[in-house]
Every structure is written in C-alpha cells, then in structure tokens.
Motif scaffolding. Structure first.
Motif, PDB file in Angstrom:
ATOM      1  N   ARG A   1       0.814  -1.213   0.000  1.00  0.00           N
ATOM      2  CA  ARG A   1       0.000   0.000   0.000  1.00  0.00           C
ATOM      3  C   ARG A   1       0.851   1.268   0.000  1.00  0.00           C
ATOM      4  NH1 ARG A   1      -2.631   3.935  -1.301  1.00  0.00           N
ATOM      5  NH2 ARG A   1      -4.160   4.900   0.054  1.00  0.00           N
TER       6      ARG A   1
ATOM      7  N   ASN B   1       1.562   8.931   0.337  1.00  0.00           N
ATOM      8  CA  ASN B   1       0.194   8.846  -0.185  1.00  0.00           C
ATOM      9  C   ASN B   1      -0.595  10.108   0.139  1.00  0.00           C
ATOM     10  OD1 ASN B   1       0.773   6.310  -1.129  1.00  0.00           O
ATOM     11  ND2 ASN B   1      -0.254   5.228   0.549  1.00  0.00           N
TER      12      ASN B   1
ATOM     13  N   GLY C   1      12.458   6.281  -4.138  1.00  0.00           N
ATOM     14  CA  GLY C   1      12.128   5.817  -5.490  1.00  0.00           C
ATOM     15  C   GLY C   1      11.763   4.342  -5.503  1.00  0.00           C
ATOM     16  N   THR C   2      12.482   3.589  -4.705  1.00  0.00           N
ATOM     17  CA  THR C   2      12.173   2.157  -4.631  1.00  0.00           C
ATOM     18  C   THR C   2      10.802   1.946  -4.007  1.00  0.00           C
ATOM     19  OG1 THR C   2      14.522   1.723  -4.318  1.00  0.00           O
ATOM     20  CG2 THR C   2      12.989  -0.069  -3.819  1.00  0.00           C
TER      21      THR C   2
ATOM     22  N   ILE D   1       8.230   3.884  -3.919  1.00  0.00           N
ATOM     23  CA  ILE D   1       7.091   4.272  -4.752  1.00  0.00           C
ATOM     24  C   ILE D   1       6.889   3.273  -5.893  1.00  0.00           C
ATOM     25  CG2 ILE D   1       8.094   5.802  -6.526  1.00  0.00           C
ATOM     26  CD1 ILE D   1       5.260   6.993  -4.357  1.00  0.00           C
ATOM     27  N   GLN D   2       7.983   2.680  -6.369  1.00  0.00           N
ATOM     28  CA  GLN D   2       7.813   1.728  -7.467  1.00  0.00           C
ATOM     29  C   GLN D   2       7.457   0.318  -6.970  1.00  0.00           C
ATOM     30  OE1 GLN D   2       7.047   2.529 -10.400  1.00  0.00           O
ATOM     31  NE2 GLN D   2       7.497   4.681  -9.967  1.00  0.00           N
TER      32      GLN D   2
ATOM     33  N   GLN E   1       5.285   0.071  -4.639  1.00  0.00           N
ATOM     34  CA  GLN E   1       3.843   0.302  -4.552  1.00  0.00           C
ATOM     35  C   GLN E   1       3.191   0.208  -5.928  1.00  0.00           C
ATOM     36  OE1 GLN E   1       2.991   4.089  -2.774  1.00  0.00           O
ATOM     37  NE2 GLN E   1       0.759   3.834  -2.871  1.00  0.00           N
ATOM     38  N   ASN E   2       3.891   0.747  -6.907  1.00  0.00           N
ATOM     39  CA  ASN E   2       3.318   0.791  -8.252  1.00  0.00           C
ATOM     40  C   ASN E   2       3.259  -0.601  -8.888  1.00  0.00           C
ATOM     41  OD1 ASN E   2       2.283   1.807 -10.649  1.00  0.00           O
ATOM     42  ND2 ASN E   2       4.287   2.466 -11.450  1.00  0.00           N
ATOM     43  N   PHE E   3       4.357  -1.330  -8.801  1.00  0.00           N
ATOM     44  CA  PHE E   3       4.432  -2.599  -9.550  1.00  0.00           C
ATOM     45  C   PHE E   3       4.353  -3.863  -8.684  1.00  0.00           C
ATOM     46  CE2 PHE E   3       6.628   0.307 -12.598  1.00  0.00           C
ATOM     47  CZ  PHE E   3       5.793   0.101 -13.690  1.00  0.00           C
ATOM     48  N   GLN E   4       4.389  -3.692  -7.352  1.00  0.00           N
ATOM     49  CA  GLN E   4       4.426  -4.858  -6.444  1.00  0.00           C
ATOM     50  C   GLN E   4       5.487  -5.876  -6.907  1.00  0.00           C
ATOM     51  OE1 GLN E   4       0.727  -4.755  -7.893  1.00  0.00           O
ATOM     52  NE2 GLN E   4       1.008  -2.748  -6.964  1.00  0.00           N
TER      53      GLN E   4
ATOM     54  N   MET F   1      -1.939   7.168  -8.346  1.00  0.00           N
ATOM     55  CA  MET F   1      -1.664   5.861  -7.735  1.00  0.00           C
ATOM     56  C   MET F   1      -1.813   5.933  -6.223  1.00  0.00           C
ATOM     57  SD  MET F   1       1.813   3.584  -7.577  1.00  0.00           S
ATOM     58  CE  MET F   1       2.598   4.754  -6.485  1.00  0.00           C
ATOM     59  N   CYS F   2      -1.267   7.006  -5.632  1.00  0.00           N
ATOM     60  CA  CYS F   2      -1.284   7.109  -4.173  1.00  0.00           C
ATOM     61  C   CYS F   2      -2.690   7.232  -3.622  1.00  0.00           C
ATOM     62  CB  CYS F   2      -0.436   8.291  -3.722  1.00  0.00           C
ATOM     63  SG  CYS F   2       1.325   7.974  -3.865  1.00  0.00           S
ATOM     64  N   GLU F   3      -3.598   7.796  -4.401  1.00  0.00           N
ATOM     65  CA  GLU F   3      -4.965   7.879  -3.872  1.00  0.00           C
ATOM     66  C   GLU F   3      -5.851   6.741  -4.373  1.00  0.00           C
ATOM     67  OE1 GLU F   3      -7.213  11.398  -4.828  1.00  0.00           O
ATOM     68  OE2 GLU F   3      -6.007  11.948  -6.537  1.00  0.00           O
TER      69      GLU F   3
ATOM     70  N   ARG G   1      -5.065   2.298 -12.303  1.00  0.00           N
ATOM     71  CA  ARG G   1      -3.739   1.792 -11.964  1.00  0.00           C
ATOM     72  C   ARG G   1      -3.047   1.171 -13.186  1.00  0.00           C
ATOM     73  NH1 ARG G   1      -2.434   1.191  -6.363  1.00  0.00           N
ATOM     74  NH2 ARG G   1      -0.512   0.301  -7.193  1.00  0.00           N
TER      75      ARG G   1
ATOM     76  N   ILE H   1      14.754   4.469 -10.741  1.00  0.00           N
ATOM     77  CA  ILE H   1      14.481   4.679  -9.312  1.00  0.00           C
ATOM     78  C   ILE H   1      14.928   6.062  -8.874  1.00  0.00           C
ATOM     79  CG2 ILE H   1      15.185   3.952  -6.988  1.00  0.00           C
ATOM     80  CD1 ILE H   1      15.200   1.069  -8.000  1.00  0.00           C
ATOM     81  N   LEU H   2      16.104   6.471  -9.347  1.00  0.00           N
ATOM     82  CA  LEU H   2      16.585   7.804  -8.995  1.00  0.00           C
ATOM     83  C   LEU H   2      15.625   8.877  -9.501  1.00  0.00           C
ATOM     84  CD1 LEU H   2      20.414   7.433  -9.750  1.00  0.00           C
ATOM     85  CD2 LEU H   2      19.386   7.895  -7.502  1.00  0.00           C
TER      86      LEU H   2
ATOM     87  N   GLU I   1      12.398   8.611 -10.047  1.00  0.00           N
ATOM     88  CA  GLU I   1      11.154   8.601  -9.271  1.00  0.00           C
ATOM     89  C   GLU I   1      11.363   9.145  -7.867  1.00  0.00           C
ATOM     90  OE1 GLU I   1       7.954   7.305 -10.439  1.00  0.00           O
ATOM     91  OE2 GLU I   1       9.060   7.822 -12.254  1.00  0.00           O
ATOM     92  N   GLY I   2      12.474   8.774  -7.259  1.00  0.00           N
ATOM     93  CA  GLY I   2      12.740   9.245  -5.902  1.00  0.00           C
ATOM     94  C   GLY I   2      12.972  10.747  -5.873  1.00  0.00           C
TER      95      GLY I   2
END
Lengths: 190, 190, 190, 190
Positions: free
Chosen positions: C103, C109, C165-166, C168-169, C171-174, D111-113, D122, D161-162, D164-165
């Motif tokens: 989540r 979030n 970054g890790t 959030i991704q 969460q995005n891709f599980q 995504m977060c919401e 998604r 990752i960088l 996104e972070g």
DNA sequence: AATGAATGAGCCTTCATTCAT
DNA sequence: CATGAATGAAGGCTCATTCAT
C-alpha cells in the motif's frame, strides 16, 4: 406528454413549501431537510435549483414581496380617495394579522434574526419596506397636495412609522386595540 | 476565603456572555457550546445552573430588562418635566441604537424568531414592552393631567407605537432621520 | 471503578480505527462517518475530541510517525555497523511493503492527495521524511567518517532518493526486483 | 458546415478541463460537477461521452501520457548522445516541476490515492511508468552497449528509481538540491 | 450530440442535552 | 459546585449517476 397545467415545477413547489415554513417557523429555525421532505424533493434536486439556503431565502422574500403587495393593492385599490386608501392600509393590517395568526411580517421577522446588515436577505427586506414607504409618500402627496414637500415627508414618514409600530405590537400582544389607536392618529394626520 | 468581590459567579459569567452573544447573533443562532466556551465553563457546569437553553434565555431577558430599564431611567430621570422625559425617551432611543450598532431591541428580535406565543420567552418579552408602555402611560397622565383617561390612553399608546415603529426602522435602515420625524410628531402630541 | 487496563479511551479507539482506514483507503476517501461507526462512537463524541477531520489527520500522522520509526529502529538496531544498518533500512523496506500489501507510505500517499503545500498535514509529512533523511545522514557520516561533509551529503541524499524511489515503485508494480537493484546500488555506495 | 478547426469537441473540452483539475486538485477531490461547469457542458452531455467518472479518469491519463511523453521527447531529442539524453531527462524533471509548481506526477499522485491495484486507473499508471522505464532501458543499452544485459538492466533500473525518488522529494520539499545530487549520481553511472 | 431536472447516499460539522465522576 | 466524555438527530451542502426530452 405535456405537464398538467395545475402542476407546479419542483422549484416552485420548494419555494411554496419554504414560504410557508420560513414564515411560520422562522428562517433560521427551518431546515432544508424539512423543506424538501414536505415538498417531496431530493436533496440534490434542491441544490440543482438553489445554490444555497440563502438563495432560497431571497427567492422566498422576492415572491413574498410580490404576493403581499398584491394583497395590499387589491385591498386598497377599490377605495376612491388617497385618504381612504391610507386608512385602508391600516384596515388591511388588521385583516392580515388576523389571517396570519399574528405571526407578524416576514420581512421584519427575518431582519430581526439577521444581524448582518450586508446580508443579501437584508437587501430584500429594506427594498420591501422602502416600497411600502413610497406608497405612503405617494398617497400623502396626493392627499396633501397643497402642503410643502417637507410637510408631506413628515406626514408620510409618521404614517409609515405608525404602521410598523402597530404591526410589531399586534404581533407582540395580539391585541387589536393598538390598531384602533393607530387609526385614530392616522385620521388626525389627514 | 471568600471570592474576590469583583469576580462573577460562573452562573453570572455565563449570563453575561450569553447576553452579548444572544443580542449580537440572535437567540437561535447562538449555541450553548459557544457560550460556555467564551465563559470558560464546562458543559456540566452549564446544566447545573440552567436546566435548558430556554431557561438561560429567560435569565438573559430578565437581566436585560433590568439593565435596559436602568439605562433608560438614568437617561431621563435628570429631566424635570414629564414632557421632557417623554422626549428624552426618544433621545435615548437614538443614543442607544447608535451605541448598539443598530442591532435593535433584544426583545423584539427574540419575539420575531419565536413564533409560539405561549413560549416562556414571549412572556418576558411582553412583560418588558408592557412596562415601557406603562412608563409612557404614567408620564402622559402626568403631563396631560387635565385630559380624560381615554384621551391619555390614546396619546400614550400612540407614543409607544411611535417608539416601536421608529426603533424597528432604525434597525432596518440605520437612518436617524426616522427619529427626527418621530420626535416632531411626539412634540406635536404633547 | 477504574477502567480495565486493556481498554482504550474512545479517543484512542478513534485514532486507531482512523489509522487503519486512512492508510488503507486514503485520507480523502475515508469519511468521518465510517471512522466513528467502526470505532463505535457517536458523531458528537468525535468532535469533542477533534475539532476537525484535519486535526484527526494530524494526530494520525504523528502516531504513524512514532510507530513507523519504532518499527524501523527495532529492525536495524540489532545490526552492528552503520553499513549494515543502512542496508538494513532497505531490507526493512521490503519486509514492510510485503506486510502492508504494497500500500506504500502513508506520508507519501497523503502528500500526493494534498496539493496545498501550506496544509498542516504536509508539515507532518515533510517532518517525517526529514527525519528519515537525517537517519541516512547520520549513518553515512558514521560509515564514511573519513570523507568530506560534502561527499557524505551526496551519498546520504542519494541513499534517501533511492529509498523513496524504490518505495514508490514497489507500490506501483508490487515487484520486489526493484529492491534488489536498489540494494546493489546501495552497497556500491558504501 | 464543419466546425471551425480551432474549436474543440465537447468531449475534448471536458478532458482538457478535467486534466487541469485532476492534476491540480487530485482525482478524488475533483467532482464531475466542477468539471462540466468549467467546461460549459451539461450533465447529460458528460454521461453521453463517458460512462463514468473513472472512464474520464482513464481518458485523462491516456491524454496525459501522450502529452507528457511529447514534452519529454521534445526536450531530449535535440541531444545527440544517449548519455546526454539520459542526463537530459533529469534536466527535464527540474524544468517540469518548476513549471508545475511542484505538484508532482499525475500518475504517482493518482496511484497514491487509488489503493486497489486492480483498478483501471492503476493500469494506465503502470503503463506510463513502464514506458518511461523502457526509455531508460533503451538509452542505457545504447550508451553501455558493451556491457551485459544484466549490467544494463541494473543501471537502467537505478536510473529509473533515482528519477522517481527525486521526483517525489521535489514534490515534498520543493527543493531543487535533490536534483543536483541525483544528476551527480546519474553521471557517475554513465 | 445535447440538455438539465431528479435522485439519494454521503460529505464535514454543530446542536441541545445527559450522565458518571 | 464543577468536570468533560458521550449521545444521536440535525445542520447546510456535494457526490456520482440516471433518465425523459
């Protein structure tokens, strides 16, 4: 299929119900919930027609203004002279208060529960009273055509004040003798 | 240890705060919560002193009656003659409304938002106005001592109506010229 | 009668339920109604404890901050060296996300659904992240004690960015393979 | 008669307005009502084009994906080498966030919401991010043509990752120094 | 393709009051 | 005399959606 002629639109039904409830219970003591329930409408329907309770309040006062003026004019127009019309306004006052169970004036009542003078409802209220005041002015000018503007203004204003004072005390005491006194004073002024 | 003299009891503090808020915002638009918060009291404290909001309302009106009468009498008692006292009542009206930012009369305001005539608040209201009416009666009787009771009653009632009508229209329009007209009419009656 | 030790106060029950719901459903998508219902509280009870939903939101984030930090520190404190602690933070990330059904982070979030940077919730969010950033800074300084402040800052910030970054991704891709890559990069930096 | 070329269809107008509002206020915090009002469309018009809010959300993300990719490619395509293109992506990030008032990424925000991973929105979100990830992969493969697939994958993922972070912390802190650090790390990887 | 009235569940919040301490 | 947690109905208002025209 066209709507039957005697059916009101939902909007009009809401205004009609609101008019009754706002007058009988007061503006602030009447909730939107009760209004829509008695009008058989849904919450969303209400807010598709009025953007707020205040907007309904304004619609109510505008409608009330028209209705009340119509009542008054129907009552006094048959009278021939300006003098008898002026006296007629006070006769109307007595009739009206009795019919209304001495609930008083929708406009004054709403003014009293609305402290903020800038409130949109207050504008409708002062407009309504100003128009009544104008009626006294016009009839006085006609009746006292020979007097000066200043004298006319003094008399018209006094008549207006007497009307308002009598109205509020009829509401307070439900005692029509106030009206008798006012009428005697009115005739003395004419 | 006794309380310092200048400290009010919690009950009095509550009444004092309520007086301010009921007058400024209206009786129905003011909640118990706001009152106790501004008075620094707890819910339970409030309900140990007053069994309901209405009981506080009554206490408010009783206190207001005393205060207002005190203001009025202090204003007119220095005047020597009944005539100047009567005129003084109208001068007081102007002074009062200006000080009160034209918020009008606590009693009339509350009457207007309280339709039910049997309501306990309405009793306090009519008592208050009856006492003002009595004052006009007494001063008129003194000033017009030679006139008949019936004539005196007519004049006193007219003065009362003029007072009330002027008051309500000062509140409505915040325009002191209503008061000038009323005073002219008052002096004409004396 | 004292309360049983294991019973939460209503306030705490509300926070506990809210924490679960805010996290699982999102802050804006969770209504006060659902919270109090699941907490077995009345509307009024809620508002006697919190003056607004936002205040509850802040209480939630403050509690969450404490809880999450506790989780993290419990996880990494057994590790002996700063290096293994830093790597441990990323191991914790994987464990945490699996436990949380991917989540994501309550703070990120909530940030994403709260555009206004001045919002009180945003303050709690940036505080939380700042503290995590500080942890990376402290551990990096300890591990790379011989490097310059500037070099340390560069590495700590990179670690923080990699973590976020890790997260959030995941969460995005599980998909835990993001974590493997991040860890490889982390060790390269140490 | 054909429509003038520069006039959008109602459907496109709705999407355009929704794009602005969804991004600025968040998906869940933006109501259909506000969208159609600002687009000058009627309720029925909306639902003749989109069978639900979610369908509009999908249309929004699809359009956003195209637009954002266009922005990015326009920014990096003038660069000659894959290395400068990769660095360019991070330069673009800074430019974009400044232009967007640090509101972050529409996809991450949504995504977060949106907790439910099966949700149709998604899918659009992961597609968008996957495509960005692919871009990093392609550019990395080109730049590090001599390295193994596995090494390439490690680097590309780290870059992603960088990105996104950094993005999420730019949104959180509105502090461009995160970007400077990320760029230094990026160049170290190339 | 477009209109806009109608729906009813839900939003956050305040109301006056009770009660155990 | 005082406290403050608890109640639950009601406050004004917005939500996503349907449907007859």
């Amino acid at each position: 299929m066209t709507k039957p002629q005697n059916s009101l639109s939902k909007r009009d039904e809401i205004i009609e119900v609101a008019s009754k409830l706002f007058y009988e219970q007061g503006y602030h003591c009447t909730g939107i919930q009760q209004i829509i329930q008695e009008a058989g409408a849904a919450k969303g329907t209400f807010y598709s027609h009025f953007k707020s309770k205040e907007e309904l309040g304004i619609a109510w006062l505008k409608a009330r203004h028209a209705t009340w003026n119509h009542w008054l004019l129907q009552f006094i127009n048959p009278k021939k002279t300006p003098k008898s019309k002026i006296v007629g306004i006070f006769d109307f006052l007595g009739q009206w208060m009795q019919d209304a169970n001495f609930r008083g004036c929708a406009f004054l009542n709403t003014m009293c529960e609305t402290p903020d003078c800038e409130n949109a409802l207050r504008l409708e209220i002062s407009n309504h009273k100003r128009e009544l005041f104008e009626l006294f002015r016009a009839l006085t000018a006609e009746h006292h055509a020979t007097k000066t503007k200043i004298e006319q203004e003094q008399i018209a204003t006094t008549l207006f004040i007497l009307f308002e004072g009598t109205l509020i005390q009829l509401q307070n005491f439900q005692d029509l003798s106030f009206l008798q006194v006012a009428k005697k004073q009115v005739t003395a002024l004419l």
